[in-house]
Design a protein around this motif. Structure first.
Motif, PDB file in Angstrom:
ATOM      1  N   MET A 199       0.838  -1.183   0.000  1.00  0.00           N
ATOM      2  CA  MET A 199       0.000   0.000   0.000  1.00  0.00           C
ATOM      3  C   MET A 199       0.883   1.247   0.000  1.00  0.00           C
ATOM      4  N   SER A 200       0.641   2.131  -0.911  1.00  0.00           N
ATOM      5  CA  SER A 200       1.439   3.345  -1.050  1.00  0.00           C
ATOM      6  C   SER A 200       0.887   4.447  -0.147  1.00  0.00           C
ATOM      7  N   ARG A 201       1.767   5.226   0.425  1.00  0.00           N
ATOM      8  CA  ARG A 201       1.362   6.325   1.296  1.00  0.00           C
ATOM      9  C   ARG A 201       1.048   7.563   0.477  1.00  0.00           C
ATOM     10  N   ARG A 202       0.172   8.406   1.016  1.00  0.00           N
ATOM     11  CA  ARG A 202      -0.171   9.671   0.383  1.00  0.00           C
ATOM     12  C   ARG A 202       1.067  10.567   0.385  1.00  0.00           C
ATOM     13  N   PRO A 203       1.317  11.315  -0.688  1.00  0.00           N
ATOM     14  CA  PRO A 203       2.482  12.205  -0.707  1.00  0.00           C
ATOM     15  C   PRO A 203       2.452  13.168   0.474  1.00  0.00           C
ATOM     16  N   GLN A 204       3.594  13.349   1.082  1.00  0.00           N
ATOM     17  CA  GLN A 204       3.740  14.201   2.259  1.00  0.00           C
ATOM     18  C   GLN A 204       4.414  15.503   1.842  1.00  0.00           C
ATOM     19  N   SER A 205       4.045  16.596   2.483  1.00  0.00           N
ATOM     20  CA  SER A 205       4.685  17.876   2.234  1.00  0.00           C
ATOM     21  C   SER A 205       5.714  18.152   3.319  1.00  0.00           C
ATOM     22  N   CYS A 206       6.818  18.764   2.923  1.00  0.00           N
ATOM     23  CA  CYS A 206       7.865  19.160   3.872  1.00  0.00           C
ATOM     24  C   CYS A 206       7.267  20.153   4.867  1.00  0.00           C
ATOM     25  N   VAL A 207       7.489  19.918   6.152  1.00  0.00           N
ATOM     26  CA  VAL A 207       6.912  20.811   7.162  1.00  0.00           C
ATOM     27  C   VAL A 207       7.610  22.169   7.198  1.00  0.00           C
ATOM     28  N   TRP A 208       8.734  22.304   6.526  1.00  0.00           N
ATOM     29  CA  TRP A 208       9.426  23.593   6.478  1.00  0.00           C
ATOM     30  C   TRP A 208       9.045  24.388   5.238  1.00  0.00           C
ATOM     31  N   CYS A 209       9.191  23.785   4.059  1.00  0.00           N
ATOM     32  CA  CYS A 209       8.989  24.557   2.827  1.00  0.00           C
ATOM     33  C   CYS A 209       7.741  24.174   2.045  1.00  0.00           C
ATOM     34  N   GLY A 210       7.174  23.000   2.318  1.00  0.00           N
ATOM     35  CA  GLY A 210       5.961  22.587   1.632  1.00  0.00           C
ATOM     36  C   GLY A 210       6.178  21.757   0.384  1.00  0.00           C
ATOM     37  N   ARG A 211       7.439  21.580  -0.037  1.00  0.00           N
ATOM     38  CA  ARG A 211       7.690  20.732  -1.200  1.00  0.00           C
ATOM     39  C   ARG A 211       7.314  19.290  -0.876  1.00  0.00           C
ATOM     40  N   GLU A 212       7.092  18.511  -1.926  1.00  0.00           N
ATOM     41  CA  GLU A 212       6.765  17.107  -1.713  1.00  0.00           C
ATOM     42  C   GLU A 212       7.987  16.363  -1.178  1.00  0.00           C
ATOM     43  N   VAL A 213       7.749  15.495  -0.196  1.00  0.00           N
ATOM     44  CA  VAL A 213       8.807  14.713   0.431  1.00  0.00           C
ATOM     45  C   VAL A 213       8.768  13.313  -0.158  1.00  0.00           C
ATOM     46  N   SER A 214       9.919  12.858  -0.680  1.00  0.00           N
ATOM     47  CA  SER A 214       9.978  11.480  -1.163  1.00  0.00           C
ATOM     48  C   SER A 214       9.976  10.569   0.050  1.00  0.00           C
ATOM     49  N   ASP A 215       9.263   9.470  -0.050  1.00  0.00           N
ATOM     50  CA  ASP A 215       9.077   8.600   1.102  1.00  0.00           C
ATOM     51  C   ASP A 215       9.095   7.158   0.643  1.00  0.00           C
ATOM     52  N   SER A 216       9.566   6.295   1.510  1.00  0.00           N
ATOM     53  CA  SER A 216       9.521   4.868   1.227  1.00  0.00           C
ATOM     54  C   SER A 216       8.365   4.262   2.018  1.00  0.00           C
ATOM     55  N   ASP A 217       8.049   3.016   1.740  1.00  0.00           N
ATOM     56  CA  ASP A 217       6.957   2.347   2.439  1.00  0.00           C
ATOM     57  C   ASP A 217       7.383   1.803   3.793  1.00  0.00           C
ATOM     58  N   MET A 218       8.650   1.912   4.112  1.00  0.00           N
ATOM     59  CA  MET A 218       9.152   1.369   5.365  1.00  0.00           C
ATOM     60  C   MET A 218       9.650   2.482   6.276  1.00  0.00           C
ATOM     61  N   GLY A 219       9.546   2.244   7.572  1.00  0.00           N
ATOM     62  CA  GLY A 219      10.100   3.178   8.534  1.00  0.00           C
ATOM     63  C   GLY A 219       9.217   4.384   8.779  1.00  0.00           C
ATOM     64  N   ARG A 220       9.769   5.294   9.562  1.00  0.00           N
ATOM     65  CA  ARG A 220       9.055   6.509   9.922  1.00  0.00           C
ATOM     66  C   ARG A 220       8.981   7.442   8.729  1.00  0.00           C
ATOM     67  N   ARG A 221       7.883   8.164   8.629  1.00  0.00           N
ATOM     68  CA  ARG A 221       7.722   9.118   7.536  1.00  0.00           C
ATOM     69  C   ARG A 221       8.711  10.271   7.686  1.00  0.00           C
ATOM     70  N   ARG A 222       9.266  10.687   6.569  1.00  0.00           N
ATOM     71  CA  ARG A 222      10.153  11.844   6.577  1.00  0.00           C
ATOM     72  C   ARG A 222       9.318  13.103   6.727  1.00  0.00           C
ATOM     73  N   ARG A 223       9.833  14.077   7.458  1.00  0.00           N
ATOM     74  CA  ARG A 223       9.122  15.330   7.664  1.00  0.00           C
ATOM     75  C   ARG A 223       9.659  16.456   6.791  1.00  0.00           C
ATOM     76  N   TYR A 224      10.893  16.292   6.291  1.00  0.00           N
ATOM     77  CA  TYR A 224      11.564  17.348   5.530  1.00  0.00           C
ATOM     78  C   TYR A 224      12.013  16.812   4.181  1.00  0.00           C
ATOM     79  N   CYS A 225      12.015  17.677   3.175  1.00  0.00           N
ATOM     80  CA  CYS A 225      12.394  17.239   1.825  1.00  0.00           C
ATOM     81  C   CYS A 225      13.909  17.149   1.663  1.00  0.00           C
ATOM     82  N   ARG A 226      14.642  17.905   2.457  1.00  0.00           N
ATOM     83  CA  ARG A 226      16.103  17.881   2.376  1.00  0.00           C
ATOM     84  C   ARG A 226      16.708  18.311   3.703  1.00  0.00           C
TER      85      ARG A 226
END
Length: 107
Positions: free
Chosen positions: A1-28
Motif C-alpha cells: 500500500m502506497s502512502r499519500r504524498p507528504q509535504s515538507c513541514v518547512w517549505c511545503g515541497r513534496e517529500v519522497s518517502d519509502s513504504d518502510m520506517g518513519r515518515r520523513r518530515r523534511y524534503c532535504r
C-alpha cells in the motif's frame, strides 16, 4: 500500500518517502536544519516549539497563493454553470490543481 504524498513541514515541497520506517518530515537536510534553528530560537519564549513563524512577506505570499487557488476554483464553478466544454473544464481543473499545490507551500 502506497502512502499519500507528504509535504515538507518547512517549505511545503513534496517529500519522497519509502513504504518502510518513519515518515520523513523534511524534503532535504537544509529544511531540517532551518526548522531546528527556528525551534532553538523559540526556546525560552512564549512561542510554541511546533509553531511555524513566517515573515510578513511570506504571510502575504501565502495569502496571495491561497487567493489564486480560490479564484481558480471559482473559475471552474462559473465554467460549469455556463456549460463549458470538457476540454476547457479540464484545462481549468489542471490550473486549479497547480495553484492548490503551490498554495500548500508555507514558504
Amino acid at each position: 500500500m502506497s502512502r499519500r504524498p507528504q509535504s515538507c513541514v518547512w517549505c511545503g515541497r513534496e517529500v519522497s518517502d519509502s513504504d518502510m520506517g518513519r515518515r520523513r518530515r523534511y524534503c532535504r537536510q537544509s529544511c531540517r536544519q532551518r526548522a531546528y534553528e527556528q525551534r532553538n530560537a523559540a526556546k525560552g519564549t512564549a512561542i510554541p516549539e511546533d509553531a511555524v513563524v513566517l515573515t510578513a512577506a511570506e504571510a502575504v505570499d501565502l495569502a496571495d497563493r491561497s487567493f489564486a487557488a480560490r479564484c481558480a476554483a471559482e473559475d471552474v464553478a462559473t465554467a460549469i454553470r455556463e456549460g463549458a466544454a470538457q476540454d476547457e473544464l479540464s484545462a481549468l481543473c489542471d490550473e486549479m490543481v497547480l495553484l492548490a499545490r503551490d498554495a500548500e507551500r508555507l514558504r
